[in-house]
Design a protein around this motif. Sequence first.
Motif, short mmCIF file in Angstrom:
data_model
loop_
_atom_site.label_atom_id
_atom_site.label_comp_id
_atom_site.label_asym_id
_atom_site.label_seq_id
_atom_site.Cartn_x
_atom_site.Cartn_y
_atom_site.Cartn_z
N LYS A 43 -2.86 7.05 -11.79
CA LYS A 43 -3.10 5.72 -12.34
C LYS A 43 -3.19 5.89 -13.85
N TYR A 84 0.81 2.81 -11.76
CA TYR A 84 0.78 3.84 -10.72
C TYR A 84 2.06 4.68 -10.76
N THR A 136 3.74 8.39 -8.57
CA THR A 136 3.55 9.42 -7.57
C THR A 136 4.43 10.61 -7.91
N THR A 140 -7.79 8.68 -0.95
CA THR A 140 -8.44 7.38 -1.10
C THR A 140 -7.44 6.23 -1.05
N LYS A 141 -6.14 6.54 -1.14
CA LYS A 141 -5.11 5.51 -1.16
C LYS A 141 -4.21 5.55 0.07
N LEU A 142 -4.19 6.67 0.78
CA LEU A 142 -3.30 6.82 1.94
C LEU A 142 -4.00 6.32 3.20
N ILE A 192 -5.55 10.59 -9.29
CA ILE A 192 -6.61 10.12 -8.41
C ILE A 192 -6.42 10.77 -7.04
N ILE A 210 -0.96 11.06 -6.69
CA ILE A 210 -0.95 9.65 -7.09
C ILE A 210 -1.68 9.56 -8.42
N PRO A 267 0.83 -1.22 0.00
CA PRO A 267 0.00 0.00 0.00
C PRO A 267 0.86 1.26 0.00
N PHE A 268 0.21 2.39 -0.25
CA PHE A 268 0.90 3.69 -0.22
C PHE A 268 0.98 4.20 1.22
N PRO A 325 -5.36 11.26 -3.62
CA PRO A 325 -4.46 10.50 -2.74
C PRO A 325 -5.11 10.07 -1.43
#
Length: 346
Positions: A331, A287, A289, A340-342, A336, A329, A222-223, A338
């Motif tokens: 895709k 992906y 960053t 939602t991913k952190l 997208i 981030i 994961p990020f 970030p």
Amino acid sequence: MGGRTTKRAAIAAMAISLSGCIPAGYAPYDYRPAPKRSDAQTVSRLPSTPPAWELRPVSADAKLVSASTYTVRHGDTLRGIANKTGAGSEAIARANHLSAPFTIYTGQKLTIPGGRYHRVKQGETGIAIARAYGVPWSQVIAANDLESPYILRVGQRILIPSTGPMTVAERAAAFNLDIEDIVTGGEPAIGRGDRPAKATASSARVLPPTVAVQPPARLSGPFAWPVEGAVLKGFGPGKSGERNDGITIAVPLDTPVRAAADGVVVYVGDDVPALGGIVILKHGDDYATVYGHASQLLVQRGQSVKRGQEIALSGDTGFADRPELHFEIRKGRKPIDPMTKLPHRS
């Protein structure tokens, strides 16, 4: 120097105060890019060469091909037909609904799509090609149905969208470099038999800009947050209509900026003025960053990094009017949110 030091100390204190008083999330005010300050930090970096799109400019020598029909002869190949007609082999395949392995047969009638075709040469990048013709690289991607990792092939003929008559100066002025261009159009074309360079953990290797970088195949884990700090501005459009493709995080000057995931460095520099010092990593599975406003860039293009590894020091470079980190981030071609991913922070 004393005034600058005092100013830095005051700004750093403000950033620390912000990080303690504002919860992670959207700022209660609308952040706008400030004009470039005459006293802004200089971006420092490791010894390196300019990017390929600067060292390998492109001549706008596209050939105009008229739409036609070609009858396949014995011994023809799709690439051979492309050489005869001047059109791109990929464009011919799309126009005739051919899929790999692109089998054709004698007597078959193929539609040859007309347009301006640029033949890619050694070391050319999508950015340099788009700049030469004064068209957005995103339009070139769309016109040619290009896909990740967006590395062009030497000898490939790509369709250039029509722009009408333009002078060299007009073409140069029409092109504006952005992060998507670097992520998808910054790698140089490779010749037959060439392979992109494998990443190395050492920052001492200075990879020639005309050598493409091999990105990871898969995202590993994961990020993680690249820094600790308050989120001053969230993802998406602001109240005044400006768009943020990432998040803006308040941090004191010279805070270590860490890789959000394992990856490979594909860009270090300051070619997007608004963002100042920038590091871009690719992580696999399309992906990437982006880390902006850095004062020091501590990694090298083609270097492999681990999640949590220090890659830069934060700054107030570019259009920042306080010490902060711009973090994205992406895709594929799309940014997208970030958040939602952190990992969630209290």
